[in-house]
Scaffold this motif. Structure first.
Motif, PDB file in Angstrom:
ATOM      1  N   TYR A  36       5.799  -9.627  -5.222  1.00 56.64           N
ATOM      2  CA  TYR A  36       5.518  -8.317  -4.634  1.00 56.64           C
ATOM      3  C   TYR A  36       5.769  -7.162  -5.608  1.00 56.64           C
ATOM      4  N   PRO A  37       6.929  -7.112  -6.282  1.00 59.45           N
ATOM      5  CA  PRO A  37       7.147  -6.014  -7.237  1.00 59.45           C
ATOM      6  C   PRO A  37       6.129  -6.021  -8.382  1.00 59.45           C
ATOM      7  N   VAL A  38       5.655  -7.193  -8.752  1.00 59.88           N
ATOM      8  CA  VAL A  38       4.679  -7.281  -9.841  1.00 59.88           C
ATOM      9  C   VAL A  38       3.363  -6.630  -9.439  1.00 59.88           C
ATOM     10  N   LEU A  96      -7.550  -6.275   9.566  1.00 59.97           N
ATOM     11  CA  LEU A  96      -6.292  -6.209   8.818  1.00 59.97           C
ATOM     12  C   LEU A  96      -6.476  -6.363   7.308  1.00 59.97           C
ATOM     13  N   VAL A  97      -7.267  -7.333   6.880  1.00 60.12           N
ATOM     14  CA  VAL A  97      -7.464  -7.527   5.435  1.00 60.12           C
ATOM     15  C   VAL A  97      -8.216  -6.345   4.813  1.00 60.12           C
ATOM     16  N   PRO A  98      -9.343  -5.896   5.404  1.00 64.68           N
ATOM     17  CA  PRO A  98     -10.003  -4.733   4.802  1.00 64.68           C
ATOM     18  C   PRO A  98      -9.139  -3.474   4.789  1.00 64.68           C
ATOM     19  N   MET A  99      -8.324  -3.274   5.832  1.00 66.99           N
ATOM     20  CA  MET A  99      -7.447  -2.103   5.837  1.00 66.99           C
ATOM     21  C   MET A  99      -6.369  -2.212   4.760  1.00 66.99           C
ATOM     22  N   THR A 100      -5.890  -3.427   4.522  1.00 63.84           N
ATOM     23  CA  THR A 100      -4.908  -3.622   3.455  1.00 63.84           C
ATOM     24  C   THR A 100      -5.516  -3.234   2.110  1.00 63.84           C
ATOM     25  N   LEU A 101      -6.732  -3.678   1.859  1.00 63.89           N
ATOM     26  CA  LEU A 101      -7.404  -3.309   0.610  1.00 63.89           C
ATOM     27  C   LEU A 101      -7.676  -1.805   0.569  1.00 63.89           C
ATOM     28  N   ASN A 102      -8.119  -1.245   1.669  1.00 64.70           N
ATOM     29  CA  ASN A 102      -8.406   0.184   1.721  1.00 64.70           C
ATOM     30  C   ASN A 102      -7.163   1.018   1.407  1.00 64.70           C
ATOM     31  N   ILE A 103      -6.028   0.612   1.950  1.00 67.31           N
ATOM     32  CA  ILE A 103      -4.776   1.313   1.685  1.00 67.31           C
ATOM     33  C   ILE A 103      -4.379   1.182   0.217  1.00 67.31           C
ATOM     34  N   ILE A 105      -6.302   0.784  -2.381  1.00 68.56           N
ATOM     35  CA  ILE A 105      -7.202   1.409  -3.351  1.00 68.56           C
ATOM     36  C   ILE A 105      -6.844   2.887  -3.464  1.00 68.56           C
ATOM     37  N   ASN A 106      -5.826   3.123  -4.249  1.00 66.30           N
ATOM     38  CA  ASN A 106      -5.420   4.486  -4.584  1.00 66.30           C
ATOM     39  C   ASN A 106      -4.577   4.396  -5.853  1.00 66.30           C
ATOM     40  N   PRO A 107      -4.375   5.489  -6.531  1.00 67.16           N
ATOM     41  CA  PRO A 107      -3.679   5.452  -7.818  1.00 67.16           C
ATOM     42  C   PRO A 107      -2.246   4.912  -7.771  1.00 67.16           C
ATOM     43  N   LEU A 108      -1.618   4.869  -6.608  1.00 67.12           N
ATOM     44  CA  LEU A 108      -0.248   4.389  -6.516  1.00 67.12           C
ATOM     45  C   LEU A 108      -0.153   2.862  -6.510  1.00 67.12           C
ATOM     46  N   PHE A 109      -1.263   2.175  -6.318  1.00 71.92           N
ATOM     47  CA  PHE A 109      -1.301   0.717  -6.332  1.00 71.92           C
ATOM     48  C   PHE A 109      -2.049   0.274  -7.580  1.00 71.92           C
ATOM     49  N   PRO A 110      -1.328  -0.186  -8.599  1.00 74.71           N
ATOM     50  CA  PRO A 110      -1.997  -0.527  -9.854  1.00 74.71           C
ATOM     51  C   PRO A 110      -2.878  -1.773  -9.753  1.00 74.71           C
ATOM     52  N   ARG A 111      -2.623  -2.644  -8.792  1.00 75.13           N
ATOM     53  CA  ARG A 111      -3.376  -3.893  -8.647  1.00 75.13           C
ATOM     54  C   ARG A 111      -3.802  -4.077  -7.183  1.00 75.13           C
ATOM     55  N   PHE A 113      -6.383  -5.393  -5.682  1.00 73.90           N
ATOM     56  CA  PHE A 113      -6.915  -6.693  -5.269  1.00 73.90           C
ATOM     57  C   PHE A 113      -5.821  -7.753  -5.236  1.00 73.90           C
ATOM     58  N   ALA A 114      -4.904  -7.687  -6.178  1.00 73.55           N
ATOM     59  CA  ALA A 114      -3.763  -8.619  -6.167  1.00 73.55           C
ATOM     60  C   ALA A 114      -2.869  -8.341  -4.966  1.00 73.55           C
ATOM     61  N   TYR A 115      -2.660  -7.063  -4.675  1.00 71.88           N
ATOM     62  CA  TYR A 115      -1.863  -6.681  -3.504  1.00 71.88           C
ATOM     63  C   TYR A 115      -2.504  -7.219  -2.226  1.00 71.88           C
ATOM     64  N   THR A 116      -3.807  -7.058  -2.114  1.00 68.12           N
ATOM     65  CA  THR A 116      -4.525  -7.548  -0.939  1.00 68.12           C
ATOM     66  C   THR A 116      -4.449  -9.065  -0.866  1.00 68.12           C
ATOM     67  N   ALA A 117      -4.656  -9.744  -1.983  1.00 66.22           N
ATOM     68  CA  ALA A 117      -4.598 -11.205  -2.002  1.00 66.22           C
ATOM     69  C   ALA A 117      -3.213 -11.712  -1.611  1.00 66.22           C
ATOM     70  N   LEU A 118      -2.186 -10.981  -1.957  1.00 64.77           N
ATOM     71  CA  LEU A 118      -0.824 -11.363  -1.617  1.00 64.77           C
ATOM     72  C   LEU A 118      -0.544 -11.174  -0.126  1.00 64.77           C
ATOM     73  N   ASN A 119      -1.117 -10.150   0.468  1.00 65.64           N
ATOM     74  CA  ASN A 119      -0.877  -9.820   1.871  1.00 65.64           C
ATOM     75  C   ASN A 119      -1.848 -10.474   2.849  1.00 65.64           C
TER      76      ASN A 119
END
Length: 138
Positions: A36-38, A96-103, A105-111, A113-119
């Motif tokens: 998660y931190p990665v 839920l999955v599309p909203m996770t990706l939508n959230i 996709i902003n400059p505060l999340f460097p990855r 797609f990885a974040y979405t794949a993890l969640n």
């Protein structure tokens, strides 16, 4: 739709919410906690001790999602495990999955797609499990 509220088994909502929360704890503490931190780009920072909001917030959000699924189950007249499973998949993959990706996709999340794949697996499995529990206890 409003009439569906009177047909919701709120005890089932509570049970499914607790089960979903336990799944989240197992998933994010046991399975993906180190990753998660990665994906958030904060692996180099010291870990902070989680506060009350770290537990109460996800539980409250889970309870709202589960209650919404319960209302949809009743409003759609779903009475079989198969149809409950389909609704769980639809909510998981369709909302839920599309909203996770939508959230993410902003400059505060460097990855994002990885974040979405993890969640995503947690959200999909949690939705499937919750709808199954709701159907079983209704």
């Amino acid at each position: 739709m409003i009439e569906a509220l009177s047909h919701v088994n709120w005890l089932a909502v509570g049970v499914a919410s607790v089960a979903h929360f336990i799944l989240g704890a197992a998933c994010f503490v046991g399975l993906v906690g180190k990753h998660y931190p990665v994906v958030l780009g904060i692996a180099d920072r010291p870990q902070e001790k989680p506060g009350l909001l770290s537990f109460a917030g996800p539980f409250a959000c889970t309870a709202v999602t589960v209650a919404t699924s319960a209302i949809l189950l009743r409003a759609l007249g779903i009475t079989t495990y198969g149809d409950a499973f389909v609704l769980g998949a639809l909510v998981g993959f369709g909302y839920l999955v599309p909203m996770t990706l939508n959230i993410a996709i902003n400059p505060l999340f460097p990855r994002p797609f990885a974040y979405t794949a993890l969640n995503a697996p947690f959200f999909v499995v949690g939705s499937l499990m919750s709808c199954t529990i709701l159907e079983a206890l209704s």
